[in-house]
Enzyme design. Sequence first.
Site, PDB file in Angstrom:
ATOM      1  N   ARG A  97       0.844  -1.210   0.000  1.00 15.23           N
ATOM      2  CA  ARG A  97       0.000   0.000   0.000  1.00 15.23           C
ATOM      3  C   ARG A  97       0.875   1.255   0.000  1.00 15.23           C
ATOM      4  N   CYS A 246       0.224  17.365  -0.257  1.00 14.60           N
ATOM      5  CA  CYS A 246       0.461  15.970  -0.687  1.00 14.60           C
ATOM      6  C   CYS A 246       0.147  15.025   0.473  1.00 14.60           C
ATOM      7  N   ALA A 250      -2.116  11.528   1.074  1.00 11.48           N
ATOM      8  CA  ALA A 250      -1.530  10.249   1.515  1.00 11.48           C
ATOM      9  C   ALA A 250      -2.116   9.814   2.864  1.00 11.48           C
ATOM     10  N   GLN A 287     -16.165 -16.850  26.454  1.00  8.66           N
ATOM     11  CA  GLN A 287     -16.548 -15.440  26.514  1.00  8.66           C
ATOM     12  C   GLN A 287     -15.359 -14.503  26.303  1.00  8.66           C
ATOM     13  N   GLU A 371       4.068   9.749   7.920  1.00 15.16           N
ATOM     14  CA  GLU A 371       2.961  10.650   7.533  1.00 15.16           C
ATOM     15  C   GLU A 371       2.447  11.442   8.727  1.00 15.16           C
ATOM     16  N   PHE A 391       2.834  22.618  19.309  1.00 22.12           N
ATOM     17  CA  PHE A 391       4.021  21.951  18.765  1.00 22.12           C
ATOM     18  C   PHE A 391       5.306  22.585  19.282  1.00 22.12           C
TER      19      PHE A 391
HETATM   20  P1  TGC Z   1       2.593  25.463  10.083  1.00 22.86           P
HETATM   21  O1  TGC Z   1       3.155  26.804  10.415  1.00 22.86           O
HETATM   22  O2  TGC Z   1       1.404  24.970  10.820  1.00 22.86           O
HETATM   23  O3  TGC Z   1       2.240  25.432   8.520  1.00 22.86           O
HETATM   24  C1  TGC Z   1       3.122  25.918   7.531  1.00 22.86           C
HETATM   25  C2  TGC Z   1       2.291  26.145   6.274  1.00 22.86           C
HETATM   26  O4  TGC Z   1       1.742  24.898   5.827  1.00 22.86           O
HETATM   27  C3  TGC Z   1       0.307  24.966   5.819  1.00 22.86           C
HETATM   28  N1  TGC Z   1      -0.198  23.663   6.273  1.00 22.86           N
HETATM   29  C4  TGC Z   1      -1.001  22.914   5.529  1.00 22.86           C
HETATM   30  N2  TGC Z   1      -1.535  23.115   4.312  1.00 22.86           N
HETATM   31  C5  TGC Z   1      -2.312  22.138   3.812  1.00 22.86           C
HETATM   32  N3  TGC Z   1      -2.558  20.993   4.490  1.00 22.86           N
HETATM   33  C6  TGC Z   1      -2.039  20.748   5.706  1.00 22.86           C
HETATM   34  N4  TGC Z   1      -2.265  19.594   6.333  1.00 22.86           N
HETATM   35  C7  TGC Z   1      -1.215  21.745   6.290  1.00 22.86           C
HETATM   36  N5  TGC Z   1      -0.517  21.839   7.449  1.00 22.86           N
HETATM   37  C8  TGC Z   1       0.104  23.023   7.430  1.00 22.86           C
HETATM   38  C9  TGC Z   1      -0.038  26.086   6.784  1.00 22.86           C
HETATM   39  O5  TGC Z   1      -1.306  26.626   6.495  1.00 22.86           O
HETATM   40  C10 TGC Z   1       1.085  27.063   6.495  1.00 22.86           C
HETATM   41  O6  TGC Z   1       0.800  27.691   5.254  1.00 22.86           O
HETATM   42  P2  TGC Z   1       1.209  29.234   4.998  1.00 22.86           P
HETATM   43  O7  TGC Z   1       0.691  29.532   3.638  1.00 22.86           O
HETATM   44  O8  TGC Z   1       0.554  30.002   6.100  1.00 22.86           O
HETATM   45  O9  TGC Z   1       2.710  29.270   5.103  1.00 22.86           O
HETATM   46  O10 TGC Z   1       3.784  24.426  10.147  1.00 22.86           O
HETATM   47  P3  TGC Z   1       4.638  23.943  11.381  1.00 22.86           P
HETATM   48  O11 TGC Z   1       6.067  24.136  11.009  1.00 22.86           O
HETATM   49  O12 TGC Z   1       4.142  24.549  12.662  1.00 22.86           O
HETATM   50  O13 TGC Z   1       4.361  22.358  11.413  1.00 22.86           O
HETATM   51  C11 TGC Z   1       3.089  21.876  11.637  1.00 22.86           C
HETATM   52  C12 TGC Z   1       3.019  20.317  11.687  1.00 22.86           C
HETATM   53  C13 TGC Z   1       3.846  19.779  12.844  1.00 22.86           C
HETATM   54  C14 TGC Z   1       1.575  19.964  11.884  1.00 22.86           C
HETATM   55  C15 TGC Z   1       3.438  19.678  10.376  1.00 22.86           C
HETATM   56  O14 TGC Z   1       4.569  20.180   9.854  1.00 22.86           O
HETATM   57  C16 TGC Z   1       3.408  18.169  10.362  1.00 22.86           C
HETATM   58  O15 TGC Z   1       2.389  17.623  10.008  1.00 22.86           O
HETATM   59  N6  TGC Z   1       4.520  17.418  10.717  1.00 22.86           N
HETATM   60  C17 TGC Z   1       4.585  15.994  10.442  1.00 22.86           C
HETATM   61  C18 TGC Z   1       5.514  15.766   9.272  1.00 22.86           C
HETATM   62  C19 TGC Z   1       5.064  14.637   8.395  1.00 22.86           C
HETATM   63  O16 TGC Z   1       3.917  14.231   8.365  1.00 22.86           O
HETATM   64  N7  TGC Z   1       5.975  14.129   7.578  1.00 22.86           N
HETATM   65  C20 TGC Z   1       5.642  13.112   6.641  1.00 22.86           C
HETATM   66  C21 TGC Z   1       6.775  12.862   5.678  1.00 22.86           C
HETATM   67  S1  TGC Z   1       6.301  11.934   4.258  1.00 22.86           S
HETATM   68  C22 TGC Z   1       6.053  10.376   4.806  1.00 22.86           C
HETATM   69  O17 TGC Z   1       6.083  10.071   5.936  1.00 22.86           O
HETATM   70  C23 TGC Z   1       5.783   9.385   3.753  1.00 22.86           C
HETATM   71  S2  TGC Z   1       5.544   7.784   4.295  1.00 22.86           S
HETATM   72  C24 TGC Z   1       5.093   7.161   2.823  1.00 22.86           C
HETATM   73  C25 TGC Z   1       4.626   5.766   2.792  1.00 22.86           C
HETATM   74  O18 TGC Z   1       5.491   4.861   2.683  1.00 22.86           O
HETATM   75  O19 TGC Z   1       3.392   5.532   2.733  1.00 22.86           O
HETATM   76  P1  FAD Z   2      10.777  12.810  15.421  1.00 23.33           P
HETATM   77  O1  FAD Z   2      10.160  13.979  14.734  1.00 23.33           O
HETATM   78  O2  FAD Z   2      12.172  12.924  15.885  1.00 23.33           O
HETATM   79  O3  FAD Z   2       9.843  12.416  16.642  1.00 23.33           O
HETATM   80  C1  FAD Z   2      10.278  11.530  17.694  1.00 23.33           C
HETATM   81  C2  FAD Z   2       9.173  11.490  18.756  1.00 23.33           C
HETATM   82  O4  FAD Z   2       8.982  12.812  19.282  1.00 23.33           O
HETATM   83  C3  FAD Z   2       7.826  11.050  18.187  1.00 23.33           C
HETATM   84  O5  FAD Z   2       7.165  10.248  19.119  1.00 23.33           O
HETATM   85  C4  FAD Z   2       7.062  12.357  18.008  1.00 23.33           C
HETATM   86  O6  FAD Z   2       5.652  12.194  18.102  1.00 23.33           O
HETATM   87  C5  FAD Z   2       7.605  13.177  19.161  1.00 23.33           C
HETATM   88  N1  FAD Z   2       7.499  14.623  18.902  1.00 23.33           N
HETATM   89  C6  FAD Z   2       8.092  15.332  17.913  1.00 23.33           C
HETATM   90  N2  FAD Z   2       7.727  16.625  17.977  1.00 23.33           N
HETATM   91  C7  FAD Z   2       6.878  16.725  19.029  1.00 23.33           C
HETATM   92  C8  FAD Z   2       6.138  17.802  19.594  1.00 23.33           C
HETATM   93  N3  FAD Z   2       6.179  19.035  19.088  1.00 23.33           N
HETATM   94  N4  FAD Z   2       5.375  17.550  20.674  1.00 23.33           N
HETATM   95  C9  FAD Z   2       5.280  16.288  21.183  1.00 23.33           C
HETATM   96  N5  FAD Z   2       5.950  15.236  20.697  1.00 23.33           N
HETATM   97  C10 FAD Z   2       6.734  15.453  19.614  1.00 23.33           C
HETATM   98  N6  FAD Z   2       9.464  10.597   5.046  1.00 23.33           N
HETATM   99  C11 FAD Z   2       9.461  11.143   3.797  1.00 23.33           C
HETATM  100  O7  FAD Z   2       9.675  12.333   3.616  1.00 23.33           O
HETATM  101  N7  FAD Z   2       9.225  10.345   2.702  1.00 23.33           N
HETATM  102  C12 FAD Z   2       8.996   9.017   2.800  1.00 23.33           C
HETATM  103  O8  FAD Z   2       8.762   8.338   1.788  1.00 23.33           O
HETATM  104  C13 FAD Z   2       9.007   8.428   4.103  1.00 23.33           C
HETATM  105  N8  FAD Z   2       8.848   7.069   4.240  1.00 23.33           N
HETATM  106  C14 FAD Z   2       9.017   6.505   5.473  1.00 23.33           C
HETATM  107  C15 FAD Z   2       9.040   5.100   5.582  1.00 23.33           C
HETATM  108  C16 FAD Z   2       9.244   4.504   6.814  1.00 23.33           C
HETATM  109  C17 FAD Z   2       9.309   3.017   6.913  1.00 23.33           C
HETATM  110  C18 FAD Z   2       9.368   5.307   7.983  1.00 23.33           C
HETATM  111  C19 FAD Z   2       9.533   4.670   9.328  1.00 23.33           C
HETATM  112  C20 FAD Z   2       9.364   6.677   7.888  1.00 23.33           C
HETATM  113  C21 FAD Z   2       9.208   7.304   6.631  1.00 23.33           C
HETATM  114  N9  FAD Z   2       9.278   8.694   6.472  1.00 23.33           N
HETATM  115  C22 FAD Z   2       9.255   9.269   5.223  1.00 23.33           C
HETATM  116  C23 FAD Z   2       9.628   9.541   7.632  1.00 23.33           C
HETATM  117  C24 FAD Z   2       8.461   9.838   8.571  1.00 23.33           C
HETATM  118  O9  FAD Z   2       7.563  10.734   8.007  1.00 23.33           O
HETATM  119  C25 FAD Z   2       9.055  10.383   9.865  1.00 23.33           C
HETATM  120  O10 FAD Z   2       9.674   9.281  10.522  1.00 23.33           O
HETATM  121  C26 FAD Z   2       8.026  11.003  10.776  1.00 23.33           C
HETATM  122  O11 FAD Z   2       7.527  12.209  10.219  1.00 23.33           O
HETATM  123  C27 FAD Z   2       8.583  11.304  12.193  1.00 23.33           C
HETATM  124  O12 FAD Z   2       9.818  11.914  12.145  1.00 23.33           O
HETATM  125  P2  FAD Z   2      11.056  11.314  13.012  1.00 23.33           P
HETATM  126  O13 FAD Z   2      11.134   9.871  12.734  1.00 23.33           O
HETATM  127  O14 FAD Z   2      12.228  12.161  12.687  1.00 23.33           O
HETATM  128  O15 FAD Z   2      10.623  11.502  14.510  1.00 23.33           O
END
Ligand code: TGC
Ligand code: FAD
Length: 392
Positions: A97, A246, A250, A287, A371, A391
């Site tokens: 997936r 994006c 996802a 149960q 994500e 945050f």
């Molecule tokens: P913040 O100041 O809140 O926002 C910055 C700008 O971004 C906009 N924004 C969004 N827009 C659309 N959709 C959303 N969900 C949005 N969230 C924020 C916001 O409006 C702002 O826009 P602008 O125009 O005002 O500049 O940002 P922050 O730095 O305080 O961070 C907020 C936080 C922590 C919620 C966010 O950055 C976050 O979600 N962190 C988690 C990171 C994450 O999800 N990483 C994923 C990496 S990819 C991955 O994991 C792929 S796995 C793939 C797989 O194998 O399936």
């Molecule tokens: P950290 O951000 O270091 O967090 C560590 C711990 O601290 C977590 O428990 C978190 O919840 C906590 N924490 C962090 N900030 C706060 C806060 N403000 N308040 C309270 N608690 C907090 N990323 C991509 O870009 N592309 C990909 O394709 C992708 N694929 C992935 C595939 C796999 C198998 C895995 C494991 C990860 C992948 N990722 C990818 C990365 C993934 O999105 C990150 O691992 C995730 O966003 C968390 O970041 P980190 O691992 O650096 O943890």
Amino acid sequence: MNSDIKLIPDYFQIDDLLTDEHKLIRQSVRNWVDTRLKPVIDDYSQRHEFPEFMVKELGELGAFGPYIPEEYGGAGLDHMSYGLIMQELERGDSGIRSTASVQSSLVMYPIHAFGSEEQKKKYLPGLAKGEFLGAFGLTEPNHGSDPGAMETKIVDKGDYYLLNGAKMWITNSPIAEIAIVWAKDEMGKVRGLIVERGMEGFTTPETHKKWSLRASVTGELVFDNVKIPKENILPNIQGLKGPMMCLNSARYGIAWGVVGAAIDCYSTALQYSMERKQFSKPIASFQLQQKKLAEMVTDITKAQLMVWRLGSLRNDDQASPAQISMAKRNNVEMALRVARESRQVLGAMGITGDYPIMRHMMNLESVVTYEGTHDVHLLITGLDITGIAAFK
Ligand code: TGC
Ligand code: FAD
């Protein structure tokens, strides 16, 4: 086993709310998962190997970019269909997936939403057919939950951009032909770039020794003075909201997908509990085992209702990022709970690869982190209901 027993639960008749086309799409992916994926996935996971032959087949199945318009090679389907496809794929394996999520939501979506006409024509049809894979680079070694602090940079050199930095934990990076990479420009604005394999200074080392998503490849994206042609920048987006949009797509797919993993665990436990006898009776007659099964089917039903409603909101372009966060967080936690309970129903058999539960459980340990972690999504809900960002 009693043939009236439903191994794929639909307790609240959500099927009545789906169109015939939705059911047909779900059935075709279900058939593919049952015949092509399930028979081999345990072996690939045990060997820590990605079943590369599936890429072409996923393309033929329409699992790549299902909601991308047909003129660019997508299937032009709605978001409910996308969700159902993710659910069925994850009933097989979260890693497979993941491949479809990344290709659809994190590679095809940004090219379609933010790319030039030339970029859409150049990349989307091949991605849709599964001729090649893409990756998505947001996370860095020092920045996971806080991608806004990324250090990867581009510098404008007139004819091209010079890219330096590194991305980590990137699904499909070692086998992808292109990567959508998010980097800051000289003004500190986040920009999206299409980086192609073969560009000088671009390498993609693999991450080894994972105990989770073992049938999916993960790696780094390393940029050492990579020259990026100007036509490879995504022209129609600037700022962190680009990658976040994006992620909305996802995360939506994951909220659906994990329902599939939970269903697979539950149906395995239900079937096993009807057949396994202890104290001369099927364990399903005790149960305590019924409590586990009843709670699992209740949890799955609540999650199904949540994603169905989210799907209809998303079809009307009304699903908010906070609603998507709530569904991702709730449903992944639900699936992990169901996996852990199902594993117990199987006793010792539950830890073997003869059954899919332990693999799902280990996979879900990544899904609960990527994500956006479980905690980050809680804080997104907290921000939405209080207006206060906790945050920072
Ligand atoms: P913040 O100041 O809140 O926002 C910055 C700008 O971004 C906009 N924004 C969004 N827009 C659309 N959709 C959303 N969900 C949005 N969230 C924020 C916001 O409006 C702002 O826009 P602008 O125009 O005002 O500049 O940002 P922050 O730095 O305080 O961070 C907020 C936080 C922590 C919620 C966010 O950055 C976050 O979600 N962190 C988690 C990171 C994450 O999800 N990483 C994923 C990496 S990819 C991955 O994991 C792929 S796995 C793939 C797989 O194998 O399936
Ligand atoms: P950290 O951000 O270091 O967090 C560590 C711990 O601290 C977590 O428990 C978190 O919840 C906590 N924490 C962090 N900030 C706060 C806060 N403000 N308040 C309270 N608690 C907090 N990323 C991509 O870009 N592309 C990909 O394709 C992708 N694929 C992935 C595939 C796999 C198998 C895995 C494991 C990860 C992948 N990722 C990818 C990365 C993934 O999105 C990150 O691992 C995730 O966003 C968390 O970041 P980190 O691992 O650096 O943890």
